[in-house]
Design a protein around this motif. Structure first.
Motif, PDB file in Angstrom:
ATOM      1  N   UNK A 111       0.984  -1.264   0.031  1.00 20.60           N
ATOM      2  CA  UNK A 111      -0.031   0.015  -0.059  1.00 20.60           C
ATOM      3  C   UNK A 111       0.860   1.368   0.175  1.00 20.60           C
ATOM      4  N   UNK A 112       1.815   1.241   0.844  1.00 22.20           N
ATOM      5  CA  UNK A 112       3.031   2.478   0.611  1.00 22.20           C
ATOM      6  C   UNK A 112       3.476   2.584  -0.510  1.00 22.20           C
ATOM      7  N   UNK A 113       3.687   1.515  -1.030  1.00 24.34           N
ATOM      8  CA  UNK A 113       4.445   1.530  -2.450  1.00 24.34           C
ATOM      9  C   UNK A 113       3.428   2.317  -3.603  1.00 24.34           C
ATOM     10  N   UNK A 114       2.231   1.790  -3.383  1.00 26.65           N
ATOM     11  CA  UNK A 114       1.068   2.221  -4.428  1.00 26.65           C
ATOM     12  C   UNK A 114       1.082   3.900  -3.976  1.00 26.65           C
ATOM     13  N   UNK A 165      10.884  13.251  -5.794  1.00 21.71           N
ATOM     14  CA  UNK A 165      10.247  12.148  -6.798  1.00 21.71           C
ATOM     15  C   UNK A 165       9.770  10.925  -6.214  1.00 21.71           C
ATOM     16  N   UNK A 166       9.026  10.287  -7.087  1.00 25.40           N
ATOM     17  CA  UNK A 166       8.363   8.913  -6.384  1.00 25.40           C
ATOM     18  C   UNK A 166       9.564   8.247  -5.472  1.00 25.40           C
ATOM     19  N   UNK A 167      10.689   8.107  -5.763  1.00 21.76           N
ATOM     20  CA  UNK A 167      11.491   7.234  -4.984  1.00 21.76           C
ATOM     21  C   UNK A 167      11.732   8.100  -3.576  1.00 21.76           C
ATOM     22  N   UNK A 168      11.808   9.486  -3.505  1.00 23.46           N
ATOM     23  CA  UNK A 168      12.175   9.975  -2.182  1.00 23.46           C
ATOM     24  C   UNK A 168      10.956  10.025  -1.316  1.00 23.46           C
ATOM     25  N   UNK A 188      10.690   8.579   2.467  1.00 25.90           N
ATOM     26  CA  UNK A 188      10.343   9.274   3.455  1.00 25.90           C
ATOM     27  C   UNK A 188       9.025   8.430   3.962  1.00 25.90           C
ATOM     28  N   UNK A 189       8.083   7.947   3.465  1.00 25.42           N
ATOM     29  CA  UNK A 189       7.194   7.035   3.973  1.00 25.42           C
ATOM     30  C   UNK A 189       7.709   5.897   4.720  1.00 25.42           C
ATOM     31  N   UNK A 190       8.975   5.266   4.153  1.00 21.46           N
ATOM     32  CA  UNK A 190       9.245   4.004   4.846  1.00 21.46           C
ATOM     33  C   UNK A 190      10.006   4.513   6.009  1.00 21.46           C
TER      34      UNK A 190
END
Lengths: 221, 585
Positions: free
Chosen positions: B451-454, B500-503, B507-509
């Motif tokens: 879910x976090x990845x999405x 960007x999507x990676x950062x 951050x979420x991780x």
């Protein structure tokens, strides 16, 4: 299945994965105010059960083997009975949830939710509230802002009020219903009512759009 | 009869005393026929009113010694034509005197002769003048002397009275022709035609002063053209000024035309004796018209630029003044000395001034057209820039759309595939005869991670609130399992730098990792999540840990590494009362 006691709210579950369906049945029946009136794994049977049972709430999965759960949700909306639908989703992502909301669903439910959460969501719905999440809220803000810009009439009853926008913005920040109620100094129920009205507007708008699109296609044909 | 002049020792001999006789003879009359003494300057209008024809002046020059070299006779001003005889020998002529040509009124005459024609003692000098009644005919001065002494003053006067006017006259012809062509191409611009008419009439007027030989016309016809063209010149100036200041007075123009045409025809149809009276009346009218024109320029000066009306006002005033001078001083009140004529200068100055203004206007309209062109070009540039931008925006939109549809495709795959299996496995683990809590935990963690990845695939990764909002649900489920209450507060909406999507995923991780640690190790009752002013604070009231000796299992190095990668500062303080972590940027 035994007839439901009068005080219990009837629930119809349409989910094709048997274990998940069984778990949902268990979770719903575990609550004293809820009662599963029917459960099935196919769209066709779901339609028939809806007609015969006229449940208070329906839990509908979208990816059914014989069609899309959206058709069932739309069918229920068009019948204008008291039955309300929640869409079953794995991720709560806007793609699934918004499509269901546009079809007439009143909210969503994560498939792996705890029993307590499942009961909470269903009761919230029966109470007049509607489950929502930050991503869906953000999508709604964007969608309504586009409609507002395109709107020709003023005041347009199908666009969001300032309060509705405020609530959606707080939801995007991750605030829960009771927190929003505290922040805005209103009751939990009022927050729920606002969200439900937003969903209704979305559904109305989507319906208008669909009709216009169909009309245009008709003209073109 | 003759009169010997008292000759001074001066190099140049100016002869003023002599004799005069009207005579049609082709050679100088005999000396005894000259009975009428005359003193130069001599203007026939005064000395012989109403007389014209051939007149002879007779002078005697007494020389004490025989002069040498090249000598000359210099006649600075005379009218209409002259021949000079020295000791009965013709030494020069201002044109064919028999078939009367032209004015030499404004033309100085200089005739060279070898000094041998003179001799010691009395020398006879005869000047034959062709003149017309009441037209300021006669002779002003007669000078004799060495050519080297007379040539410079002659050249100077010749330049002033003949060459300079011819140059300006030529210029005027060119300008008239040019503006006529402009009118020819732009017929609605009547003022250019009017100017060409002005030039045309002043051409007639001034050319009469300059044509010397081979005139196709007789003298009376020339006179008619000169005087009438002056009137028509004033008429066309009036029409031109009307158009220049944008005034429409057709009735006035009609009457002026009738007046001018009537005068012109009357002069042609009546005997010469009446010409001056008719011309006098015409000139009075034209003087009035000239005042009217000057008044018009002043009255409607706001229709022109300041420089335009001032230039026109001055030029027209000058022209009018020269006209009044020629009409009133020379003709109405003649003096003994034959006066100069200046109106041709006046008309030339007006012509050049107007031509200048018209050309400036023409230039301005060209500039205007140019600037309009430039504006057009800049508009085109702007439009193409806009088009480019909208094209780019469209491309970006298409790219974004492609990313979104790809994301949707992945989501669909995950939902129908992996996600479905995970939920199914989780449910099975829950409902197994012997529940497998570790398995459940792992499966739940896998689902949350998905879910976090999405969420991190969001279209605007810099909007941290959009990342954090959905994160709460995941964190909450993790907290609830341990009985920790999550307190949530987002008062600001800071943007992540260089996101960007990676950062966003990092951050979420990071945040998820911190909360996993709280759940696993802190035994906290409360956890606080606060976002405020480019800072995220995560605090708990658990038992804390020693930051310096933290075991690798807590994942601290991993946290720091992730934070470094996305340029975020990570500060951790911990005590027995709890742990506080700041993420700032």
């Amino acid at each position: 299945m035994s007839p439901p006691p009068l005080h219990r709210n009837t629930v119809l579950i349409v989910e094709d994965e048997p274990a998940t369906r069984e778990r949902l049945v268990e979770a719903v029946n575990a609550h004293v105010l809820l009662h599963v009136a029917g459960a099935t794994g196919s769209l066709h049977e779901g339609m028939a059960l809806y007609e015969s049972l006229q449940p208070r709430v329906m839990l509908v999965d979208l990816g059914l083997p014989d069609g899309s759960g959206l058709d069932l949700i739309r069918h229920v909306r068009n019948r204008q009975t008291p039955t309300e639908s929640l869409v079953l989703t794995i991720f709560g992502d806007e793609q699934h949830v918004v499509a269901a909301l546009k079809a007439g669903a009143r909210g969503y439910l994560l498939k792996d939710s705890s029993y307590a959460t499942i009961a909470d969501h269903l009761l919230m719905l029966i109470d007049g509230g509607s489950p929502i999440n930050p991503k869906v809220a953000r999508f709604l803000l964007g969608q309504f802002s586009t409609w507002e810009k395109e709107s020709q009439t003023a005041p347009d009853p199908t666009i969001l009020t300032a309060r509705e926008k405020e609530i959606l913005t707080l939801i995007t920040k991750g605030y829960k219903r009771h927190e929003i109620a505290n922040l805005l100094n209103i009751s939990n129920n009022t927050v729920g009512t606002h969200i439900r009205r937003i969903y209704e507007k979305l559904s109305v708008h989507s319906n208008i759009e669909a009709t216009q699109e169909a009309a245009q296609r008709g003209l073109l044909n | 009869m003759s009169c010997a002049l008292n000759v001074s020792a001066a190099t140049i001999h100016t002869l003023t005393q002599g004799y005069f006789i009207f005579s049609d003879t082709d050679t100088p009359p005999a000396s005894d026929r000259f009975r009428e003494p005359v003193q130069l300057p001599d203007n026939w209008t005064i000395s012989h009113p109403n007389r014209g024809g051939m007149g002879w002046y007779h002078f005697t020059l007494m020389l004490h010694q025989q002069p040498l070299g090249l000598w000359a006779v210099y006649l600075p001003r005379l009218s209409v034509n002259a021949e000079v005889y020295l000791n009965d020998t013709l030494i020069g002529s201002g044109g064919n005197i028999h078939n009367p040509e032209i004015f030499n009124t404004l033309r100085p005459l200089l005739f060279h002769f070898p000094a041998q024609l003179l001799h010691q003692g009395n020398n006879r000098i005869d000047v034959r003048i062709l003149g017309y009644a009441n037209e300021n005919s006669g002779l002003n001065t007669l000078k004799l002397g060495p050519d080297k002494d007379l040539d410079p003053p002659y050249r100077e006067q010749f330049f002033r009275e003949v060459q300079a006017p011819m140059i300006s006259f030529g210029l005027l012809i060119l300008l008239s022709a040019w503006l006529f062509l402009i009118w020819w191409r732009h017929r609605q611009e009547k003022q250019y035609l009017m100017f060409a008419l002005c030039g045309f009439f002043s051409l007639f007027y001034t050319s009469a002063f300059m044509v010397r030989d081979h005139s196709p016309l007789s003298h009376p016809l020339w006179m008619w053209i000169i005087y009438c063209s002056a009137s028509w010149y004033v008429y066309s100036v009036a029409l031109l000024i009307h158009r220049f200041v944008n005034v429409s007075r057709p009735r006035f123009e009609t009457w002026l035309f009738i007046y001018t045409a009537t005068g012109t025809l009357l002069v042609a149809a009546t005997p010469a004796a009446y010409h001056f009276s008719i011309l006098g009346i015409m000139d009075l009218g034209m003087a009035a018209v000239s005042i009217y024109v000057i008044y018009l320029i002043y009255r409607y000066r706001q229709t022109c630029l300041r420089s335009e009306w001032i230039l026109l006002f001055c030029a027209l005033s000058f022209s009018a003044a020269t006209g009044y001078h020629d009409v009133f001083i020379n003709l109405a009140f003649p003096e003994k000395e034959i006066g100069s004529y200046y109106f041709y200068w006046g008309s030339t100055v007006v012509g050049i001034a107007i031509a200048l203004l018209l050309l400036l206007r023409f230039d301005r309209s060209l500039s205007l057209a140019e600037s309009m062109n430039r504006e057009l070009y800049s508009l085109v540039d702007k439009k193409s820039l806009e088009l480019n931008r909208s094209f780019q925006e469209r491309q970006e939109l298409e790219t974004r759309h492609a990313v979104l549809s790809e994301r949707e495709r992945i989501m669909r795959e995950l939902h129908d595939g992996l996600g479905g299996y995970l939920v199914s496995a989780l449910v099975q683990a829950e409902r197994a005869p012997s529940p497998m809590p570790l398995m459940q935990q792992t499966l739940r963690a896998a689902l949350n991670d998905l879910r976090i990845m999405i969420d991190s695939l969001d279209s605007d990764p810099s909007d941290i609130v959009m990342q954090l909002g959905p994160l709460r649900e995941r964190l909450e489920s993790c907290m609830e399992a341990n009985g920790t209450i999550l307190h949530w507060s987002i008062t600001d909406q800071p943007k992540l730098p260089h996101a960007n999507s990676t950062s966003a995923l990092h951050m979420s991780r990071i945040i998820q990792e911190i909360f996993t640690n709280i759940a696993k190790h802190s035994s906290a009752r409360n956890a606080y999540f606060t976002v405020d002013n480019h800072r995220i604070e995560i605090r708990d009231d658990g038992r804390g840990f020693d930051v310096s000796t933290a075991k690798p299992g807590r994942g601290l190095p991993n946290l720091r590494q992730r934070a470094d990668q996305i340029g975020i500062r990570l500060d951790i303080t911990s005590s027995t009362k709890g742990t506080q972590i700041f993420l700032s940027w």
